[in-house]
Design a protein around this motif. Sequence first.
Motif, mmCIF file in Angstrom:
data_model
loop_
_atom_site.group_PDB
_atom_site.id
_atom_site.type_symbol
_atom_site.label_atom_id
_atom_site.label_comp_id
_atom_site.label_asym_id
_atom_site.label_seq_id
_atom_site.Cartn_x
_atom_site.Cartn_y
_atom_site.Cartn_z
ATOM 1 N N SER A 1 36.694 36.275 34.092
ATOM 2 C CA SER A 1 38.127 36.105 34.337
ATOM 3 C C SER A 1 38.741 37.484 34.425
ATOM 4 C CB SER A 1 38.775 35.353 33.169
ATOM 5 O OG SER A 1 38.253 34.058 33.063
ATOM 6 N N ILE A 2 39.834 37.583 35.148
ATOM 7 C CA ILE A 2 40.567 38.841 35.257
ATOM 8 C C ILE A 2 41.925 38.631 34.615
ATOM 9 C CG2 ILE A 2 41.602 40.519 36.819
ATOM 10 C CD1 ILE A 2 39.585 39.692 38.917
ATOM 11 N N SER A 3 42.358 39.623 33.867
ATOM 12 C CA SER A 3 43.709 39.558 33.305
ATOM 13 C C SER A 3 44.434 40.859 33.611
ATOM 14 C CB SER A 3 43.655 39.323 31.789
ATOM 15 O OG SER A 3 43.004 40.399 31.143
ATOM 16 N N ALA B 1 43.160 44.834 40.619
ATOM 17 C CA ALA B 1 42.581 43.645 39.981
ATOM 18 C C ALA B 1 42.025 42.694 41.038
ATOM 19 C CB ALA B 1 43.616 42.938 39.106
ATOM 20 N N ALA C 1 38.832 44.407 42.611
ATOM 21 C CA ALA C 1 37.717 44.392 41.654
ATOM 22 C C ALA C 1 37.191 42.975 41.448
ATOM 23 C CB ALA C 1 38.164 45.001 40.331
ATOM 24 N N GLY C 2 38.105 42.022 41.404
ATOM 25 C CA GLY C 2 37.698 40.631 41.249
ATOM 26 C C GLY C 2 36.873 40.145 42.421
ATOM 27 N N PHE D 1 38.445 42.614 32.657
ATOM 28 C CA PHE D 1 37.532 41.516 32.932
ATOM 29 C C PHE D 1 37.187 40.939 31.573
ATOM 30 C CE2 PHE D 1 36.793 43.932 36.817
ATOM 31 C CZ PHE D 1 36.822 42.915 37.759
ATOM 32 N N GLU D 2 37.063 39.631 31.534
ATOM 33 C CA GLU D 2 36.721 39.000 30.265
ATOM 34 C C GLU D 2 35.767 37.836 30.505
ATOM 35 O OE1 GLU D 2 40.067 36.481 28.579
ATOM 36 O OE2 GLU D 2 41.194 37.686 30.027
ATOM 37 N N VAL E 1 44.342 46.204 33.278
ATOM 38 C CA VAL E 1 43.506 45.216 33.955
ATOM 39 C C VAL E 1 42.281 45.031 33.074
ATOM 40 C CG1 VAL E 1 42.121 44.705 36.029
ATOM 41 C CG2 VAL E 1 44.280 45.967 36.253
#
Length: 173
Positions: A39-41, A24, A27-28, A50-51, A48
């Motif tokens: 955003s990453i969650s 995460a 990738a972020g 992305f949003e 994981v």
Amino acid sequence: MGEPRNPHEASASATGYLFQCRYALLAGLHAIPGSPQLSISIEKFDDVAFEASGEPTELIQTKHHVGKTGDLTDSSADLWKTLAIWLKRLAQDIDAPFRTRFVLLTTGSAPGGSAASMLRIRDRDEKQADKRLLAAAAKSRNKDHEAAYSAYVALAEPVRLSLLRVVFILDGS
């Protein structure tokens, strides 16, 4: 003789979770220059995700194996458990494949000619992958994956192919 196995030992689970966190973060860092609003969650929409605006744009399942090599044959547990999760999302939101990318990141490997190998980033063949997944669902007797097989087979071909067009397998990671 070795020491007795501790029934509460969770190092493999912890290693898998750390794998998620590290991925995460990586990738972020790669996504920030092109999409600073993402955003990453972790463990919210998927392992994981992305949003943007509260909706997932990329769902990432991670499979980390310690002490054994995972594989992504057409009937592999990692593949069908992942598909089961994504098929549930598809059942709730039939349009998900038009705005979400589905990624399976694994330390395991997809054998040449397998459905998973046909869903890598390069040399893709979603139609052939679909045929292989349908064949695996038809011949397997694995009760643990029965619901995933049924859900996949029940989808109309255009829906299956729209899903597979946005599924990406990142094996050997």
